[in-house]
Scaffold this motif. Structure first.
Motif, PDB file in Angstrom:
ATOM      1  N   GLN A 173       0.842  -1.207   0.000  1.00  0.00           N
ATOM      2  CA  GLN A 173       0.000   0.000   0.000  1.00  0.00           C
ATOM      3  C   GLN A 173       0.878   1.258   0.000  1.00  0.00           C
ATOM      4  O   GLN A 173       0.772   2.070  -0.904  1.00  0.00           O
ATOM      5  CB  GLN A 173      -0.920  -0.002   1.239  1.00  0.00           C
ATOM      6  N   LEU A 174       1.750   1.403   1.027  1.00  0.00           N
ATOM      7  CA  LEU A 174       2.541   2.638   1.136  1.00  0.00           C
ATOM      8  C   LEU A 174       3.590   2.747   0.035  1.00  0.00           C
ATOM      9  O   LEU A 174       3.755   3.792  -0.571  1.00  0.00           O
ATOM     10  CB  LEU A 174       3.218   2.718   2.523  1.00  0.00           C
ATOM     11  N   LEU A 175       4.345   1.656  -0.228  1.00  0.00           N
ATOM     12  CA  LEU A 175       5.396   1.730  -1.252  1.00  0.00           C
ATOM     13  C   LEU A 175       4.856   1.503  -2.658  1.00  0.00           C
ATOM     14  O   LEU A 175       5.543   1.779  -3.640  1.00  0.00           O
ATOM     15  CB  LEU A 175       6.501   0.703  -0.960  1.00  0.00           C
ATOM     16  N   GLY A 176       3.658   0.977  -2.752  1.00  0.00           N
ATOM     17  CA  GLY A 176       3.038   0.820  -4.068  1.00  0.00           C
ATOM     18  C   GLY A 176       3.585  -0.328  -4.898  1.00  0.00           C
ATOM     19  O   GLY A 176       3.411  -0.344  -6.117  1.00  0.00           O
ATOM     20  N   VAL A 177       4.237  -1.299  -4.243  1.00  0.00           N
ATOM     21  CA  VAL A 177       4.720  -2.480  -4.981  1.00  0.00           C
ATOM     22  C   VAL A 177       3.502  -3.331  -5.355  1.00  0.00           C
ATOM     23  O   VAL A 177       2.584  -3.486  -4.540  1.00  0.00           O
ATOM     24  CB  VAL A 177       5.676  -3.314  -4.095  1.00  0.00           C
ATOM     25  N   PHE A 178       3.493  -3.879  -6.572  1.00  0.00           N
ATOM     26  CA  PHE A 178       2.357  -4.725  -6.958  1.00  0.00           C
ATOM     27  C   PHE A 178       2.494  -6.083  -6.269  1.00  0.00           C
ATOM     28  O   PHE A 178       3.516  -6.748  -6.404  1.00  0.00           O
ATOM     29  CB  PHE A 178       2.307  -4.903  -8.477  1.00  0.00           C
ATOM     30  N   PRO A 179       1.470  -6.497  -5.513  1.00  0.00           N
ATOM     31  CA  PRO A 179       1.636  -7.731  -4.710  1.00  0.00           C
ATOM     32  C   PRO A 179       1.658  -8.990  -5.579  1.00  0.00           C
ATOM     33  O   PRO A 179       1.055  -9.005  -6.655  1.00  0.00           O
ATOM     34  CB  PRO A 179       0.411  -7.721  -3.794  1.00  0.00           C
ATOM     35  N   PRO A 180       2.333 -10.044  -5.098  1.00  0.00           N
ATOM     36  CA  PRO A 180       2.300 -11.314  -5.832  1.00  0.00           C
ATOM     37  C   PRO A 180       0.926 -11.966  -5.653  1.00  0.00           C
ATOM     38  O   PRO A 180       0.505 -12.221  -4.525  1.00  0.00           O
ATOM     39  CB  PRO A 180       3.409 -12.134  -5.161  1.00  0.00           C
ATOM     40  N   LEU A 181       0.242 -12.209  -6.726  1.00  0.00           N
ATOM     41  CA  LEU A 181      -1.119 -12.765  -6.630  1.00  0.00           C
ATOM     42  C   LEU A 181      -1.085 -14.282  -6.758  1.00  0.00           C
ATOM     43  O   LEU A 181      -0.239 -14.833  -7.465  1.00  0.00           O
ATOM     44  CB  LEU A 181      -1.995 -12.174  -7.727  1.00  0.00           C
ATOM     45  N   GLY A 182      -2.026 -14.951  -6.066  1.00  0.00           N
ATOM     46  CA  GLY A 182      -2.084 -16.407  -6.115  1.00  0.00           C
ATOM     47  C   GLY A 182      -2.698 -16.913  -7.413  1.00  0.00           C
ATOM     48  O   GLY A 182      -3.658 -16.314  -7.906  1.00  0.00           O
TER      49      GLY A 182
END
Lengths: 502, 156
Positions: free
Chosen positions: B135-144
């Motif tokens: 959220q804060l750093l805006g990294v795209f999360p790894p999705l399952g």
């Protein structure tokens, strides 16, 4: 004299000062936690700095490195457990002083000595680095390859217990760096048909694995070891430090600062060697050698000054030749590259203001950790004893995964980090040299490029390295360093055999 | 060649030689450049051959072996298994669920047995890391690949 405008610029930037202050605190705490090093903290924090401006990012990590070197003395003196390899030399006299109820006095000596040593190293760097860069600009590919060659040999053979395993660590680092596409011909190397491997192994997950996850593996073996702090005397006379008490330390501090600065300039040697050389030299020249080892203040001052004097000069080969002098330097290479800054001799032509602003941040960082350490080392010590390591290391474990992923948003990097973590633990266990592995991994690309450029320049193949006197000189330095190390190991073995130690 | 004996010299020497032979064979199969030169092979071959030589030196200078503490090997292997399983779980169930499982498991391996603490870690760790990094750093999360909690809670 560019440093004065740079200092003025940094001092008038409250946000940058905030980052430097935070780095001074983080470095000190991390350095003081037994098992954790500044390299581990920096490796873990590198991905966060990708989202920062170049100067705050570099300053934050650079000051963590400085403060972390000092933080090791807190663990050595207060817990009888060296927080870093270098502070093992400080422990020899620091812990006996703590047992005498003079922990605060010893910490004050360590702090002042670290600050003087660090300032000396930083000023030598500021004065000398531009000159080294001018010389470096005149070096051609054969000379640069010879410097790389000497660095490989010194890094592999001089540090650590085993020469063979140290050199093998360096060779393994070179091989891992070769994975991916050849940068000149785009030929696949060691990819085994895997698409993920064609991009090569990324530096950030590799370092997080070796330095952070590897340490978590090590700490799971030592989770039963409890950190306990020596009780401090409330007596002001025991724990205050007068100038008269510190005065005998001054010659040791100045000598050790120059020893540390000189060793710092040589790639790969680092703080631990500087601290022990300074301790040995200090004891040899001391008026009271019989007191060393039993709680001599000079025995704390000498290694601490040398340990911190390494910090600035270790940046010289990095900034001028692109050759990291330490693991922290290897990590900083990644940060420079991520921000599009090309390191090497041209750095002083393209990013001169940034480099001097970084040095200014270093000087301010020294003052900050010095003040915090002088007045608050005991508080930091008490704070660390309250951190339960069986909670701390699982948190570090989880952070290493998300940090490795963050660097490129790629789960393959996380698998690389896990493999590197296990390899890092195995290396420590088997007397290999993880630092030599990582530094060689970083050096390999530049070494290969200069080697192939030199061969293209040559009409006589490999003879070009012998025909060019500077190149030949550096090759000789590498070989002589190896021969000297092998001789010293054999001498030590002979002595052990004579004493019946096997 | 070491100051004092190092652990497992025979195993280390043999391993270095075997890795060196494997790497030499692989290096020799690296394609030549368009002019038929060895450019891309030099460094891999140099590194591989060095390993063989160093392995031989290790075997030749073998004198005794320092003791290797294997007492905590099961714990180390358990942590390695957890590490690999954690990454695999992220790839199939996403970051939140994987971390909710891995956090208490890591704490348990480090000796924490308090069920309240382990339960709190299962909730707080994924939430805090998600907030900071994704959220804060805006990294795209790894999705399952199979299922992701983010699809349900809409926390992108």
């Amino acid at each position: 004299m560019e440093i004065f405008p740079a200092l003025a610029s940094v001092l008038t930037d409250p946000i940058l000062l905030g980052w430097v202050l935070l780095a001074a605190i983080v470095g000190m705490v991390v350095g003081a936690i037994p098992g954790l090093t500044a390299s581990a903290a920096i490796a873990m924090l590198v991905p966060l700095t990708f989202y920062m401006e170049p100067l705050p990012a570099l300053a934050f990590l650079y000051v963590i490195g400085k403060s972390g070197r000092y933080g090791g003395s807190i663990a050595a003196i207060l817990f009888n457990t060296p927080g870093t390899a270098a502070s093992a030399a400080t422990q020899i006299d620091g812990y006996p002083l703590a047992r005498q109820g003079k922990a605060s006095k010893a910490m004050k000596v360590a702090t002042i000595s670290s600050v003087i040593g660090d300032f000396t190293g930083e000023i030598l760097l500021i004065v000398g680095v531009a000159w080294i860069a001018i010389i470096a600009l005149k070096l051609g590919p054969p000379e640069l390859f010879a410097v790389y060659f000497a660095a490989f040999i010194v890094i592999g053979s001089v540090i650590g217990k085993s020469v063979t395993r140290g050199l093998a660590s360096a060779a393994l680092g070179v091989l891992v760096a070769m994975i991916g596409l050849d940068p000149i011909s785009s030929t696949e190397r060691f990819t085994f048909g895997s698409f993920d491997l064609t991009n090569g192994i990324s530096l950030v997950p590799l370092m997080i694995g070796i330095f952070v996850l590897g340490e978590v593996f090590t700490q799971i073996e030592e989770k039963h070891v409890k950190v306990e702090m020596m009780p401090d005397s409330k007596d002001a006379a025991r724990n205050g430090l007068s100038f008269a008490e510190y005065q005998p330390c001054l010659p040791h501090v100045f000598r050790s600062s120059f020893i540390g600065a000189f060793i710092g300039m040589l790639p790969g040697l680092g703080s631990a060697i500087a601290a022990f050389v300074a301790y040995g030299e200090g004891k040899r020249r001391a008026k009271n050698p019989e007191e060393w080892g039993h709680g001599a203040l000079e025995g704390v001052a000498a290694p601490e000054a040398a340990n911190n004097a390494v910090s600035g000069p270790s940046m010289a080969p990095l900034l001028t030749l692109g050759i990291p002098g330490s693991t922290i330097g290897a990590i900083l290479i990644g940060v420079f590259l991520i921000h599009g800054i090309q390191i090497g001799p041209t750095l002083f032509l393209t990013s001169r203001d940034l480099v001097f602003a970084l040095f200014a941040c270093g000087l301010i960082g020294i003052v900050m950790y010095g003040l915090i350490g002088y007045f608050g080392a005991a508080f930091v010590g008490r704070f660390i004893t309250r951190i339960p390591t069986n909670v701390l290391y699982p948190i570090i474990f989880l952070t290493s995964f998300v940090a490795a992923y963050t660097s490129r948003g790629n789960l393959f990097d996380v698998y690389v980090m896990v493999a590197a973590g296990f390899a890092g633990w195995l290396m420590r266990k088997l007397d290999f040299n993880p630092a030599a592995f990582v530094i060689s991994f970083v050096l390999a690309g530049g070494a290969e490029e200069t080697f192939r450029q030199a061969l293209l320049l040559s009409d006589n193949g490999l003879l070009i390295f012998v025909q060019r006197p500077i190149a030949f000189g550096f090759l000789l330095i590498g070989l002589l360093a190896l021969i000297a190390r092998v001789r010293s190991v054999k001498r030590a073995e002979r002595l052990r055999t004579e004493r019946g130690l096997g | 060649m070491a100051t004092g004996s190092s652990p497992a010299p025979l195993a280390v020497g043999v391993a270095l030689i075997l890795i060196g032979i494997g790497a030499t064979a692989t290096s020799a199969s690296i394609a030549l450049d368009q002019y038929g030169r060895w450019g891309a092979r030099f460094f891999p071959l140099a590194g591989s051959l060095s390993l063989i030589v160093l392995g031989l030196v290790e075997l030749r200078s073998m004198r005794g072996s320092a003791a290797l503490n294997r007492r905590y090997l099961p714990l180390i292997l358990a942590l390695l298994f957890l590490s690999v399983a954690y990454v695999w779980t992220i790839s199939v169930f996403g970051y939140l669920i994987a971390t909710a499982i891995a956090a208490p498991a890591a704490l348990w391996l480090f000796g924490i047995r308090n069920p309240v603490g382990l339960g709190a870690a299962a909730v707080l760790c994924p939430a805090i890391y998600h907030l900071i990094f994704f959220q804060l750093l805006g990294v795209f999360p790894p999705l399952g690949r199979w299922f992701d909690l983010m699809d349900v809670i809409g926390g992108y």
